[in-house]
Design an enzyme around this catalytic site. Structure first.
Site, PDB file in Angstrom:
ATOM      1  N   HIS A  59      -3.187 -24.767  24.669  1.00 32.69           N
ATOM      2  CA  HIS A  59      -3.412 -26.215  23.910  1.00 32.69           C
ATOM      3  C   HIS A  59      -2.728 -26.350  22.810  1.00 32.69           C
ATOM      4  CE1 HIS A  59      -7.746 -26.289  25.569  1.00 32.69           C
ATOM      5  NE2 HIS A  59      -7.044 -26.007  26.514  1.00 32.69           N
ATOM      6  N   GLU A  90      -2.985 -27.212  19.673  1.00 32.72           N
ATOM      7  CA  GLU A  90      -3.334 -26.910  18.584  1.00 32.72           C
ATOM      8  C   GLU A  90      -3.185 -25.211  18.388  1.00 32.72           C
ATOM      9  OE1 GLU A  90      -5.372 -28.410  20.639  1.00 32.72           O
ATOM     10  OE2 GLU A  90      -6.820 -29.379  19.608  1.00 32.72           O
ATOM     11  N   CYS A  97     -10.944 -28.631  21.061  1.00 34.72           N
ATOM     12  CA  CYS A  97     -11.821 -28.248  21.988  1.00 34.72           C
ATOM     13  C   CYS A  97     -12.591 -27.064  21.047  1.00 34.72           C
ATOM     14  CB  CYS A  97     -11.274 -28.015  23.157  1.00 34.72           C
ATOM     15  SG  CYS A  97     -10.388 -26.383  23.039  1.00 34.72           S
ATOM     16  N   CYS A 135     -10.151 -24.090  20.478  1.00 30.12           N
ATOM     17  CA  CYS A 135      -9.005 -24.332  19.340  1.00 30.12           C
ATOM     18  C   CYS A 135      -9.971 -24.583  18.071  1.00 30.12           C
ATOM     19  CB  CYS A 135      -8.417 -25.848  19.677  1.00 30.12           C
ATOM     20  SG  CYS A 135      -7.180 -25.391  21.039  1.00 30.12           S
TER      21      CYS A 135
HETATM   22 ZN   LIG Z   1      -8.110 -26.731  22.773  1.00 31.48          ZN
END
Ligand SMILES: [Zn+2]
Length: 142
Positions: free
Chosen positions: A46, A48, A76, A79
């Site tokens: 991801h 992040e 999310c 993250c």
């Molecule tokens: Zn994430």
């Protein structure tokens, strides 16, 4: 946030879920990334996570207390956990999560107590790119 959004556009063009993240330190960009789960064939790639890794590597530190992350979509759960452990100073978020199951706020995940969290910056642009991406995906399937 404009640069994070540019990163999201790059992700869109790569057929990645369009989420972009930028980390600044003393008002200088030290990391800019976008979601790369498809490209890297890695479910945790991801924006992040990649940005945190990039920033810690750049600064040569474990914690990024004096850094700010600009991210186009609410992090999310995974993250948010990574951001907790990074002890990041501030998170500036664009749009809220579309799906409550993926919302760290909805799921009661806490950030580090010293992390400042701001949301809704360039909200409309940040949500539009995500919605357009999934609309585009659905149209392609027809
Ligand atoms: Zn994430």
């Amino acid at each position: 946030m404009k640069i994070a959004l540019k990163e999201a556009i790059i992700a869109f063009k790569k057929n990645e879920v369009p989420i972009g993240a930028v980390i600044t330190y003393k008002n200088i960009i030290i990391a800019k990334t976008h979601n790369l789960t498809e490209t890297m064939n890695n479910s945790i790639a991801h924006a992040e996570i990649l940005a945190i890794s990039s920033a810690t590597k750049y600064l040569g530190v474990k914690y990024i207390r004096k850094c700010t992350m600009y991210v186009t979509l609410e992090p999310c759960i995974m993250c948010a956990g990574a951001l907790f452990w990074s002890k990041i100073g501030k998170i500036v978020c664009g749009a809220s999560a579309i799906d409550n199951n993926k919302s760290f706020l909805y799921n009661g995940i806490k950030l580090h107590p010293k992390t400042i969290y701001i949301s809704g910056i360039m909200k409309n642009q940040c949500i539009s790119i995500i919605k357009n991406f999934f609309l585009f995906k659905r149209i392609k399937k027809l």
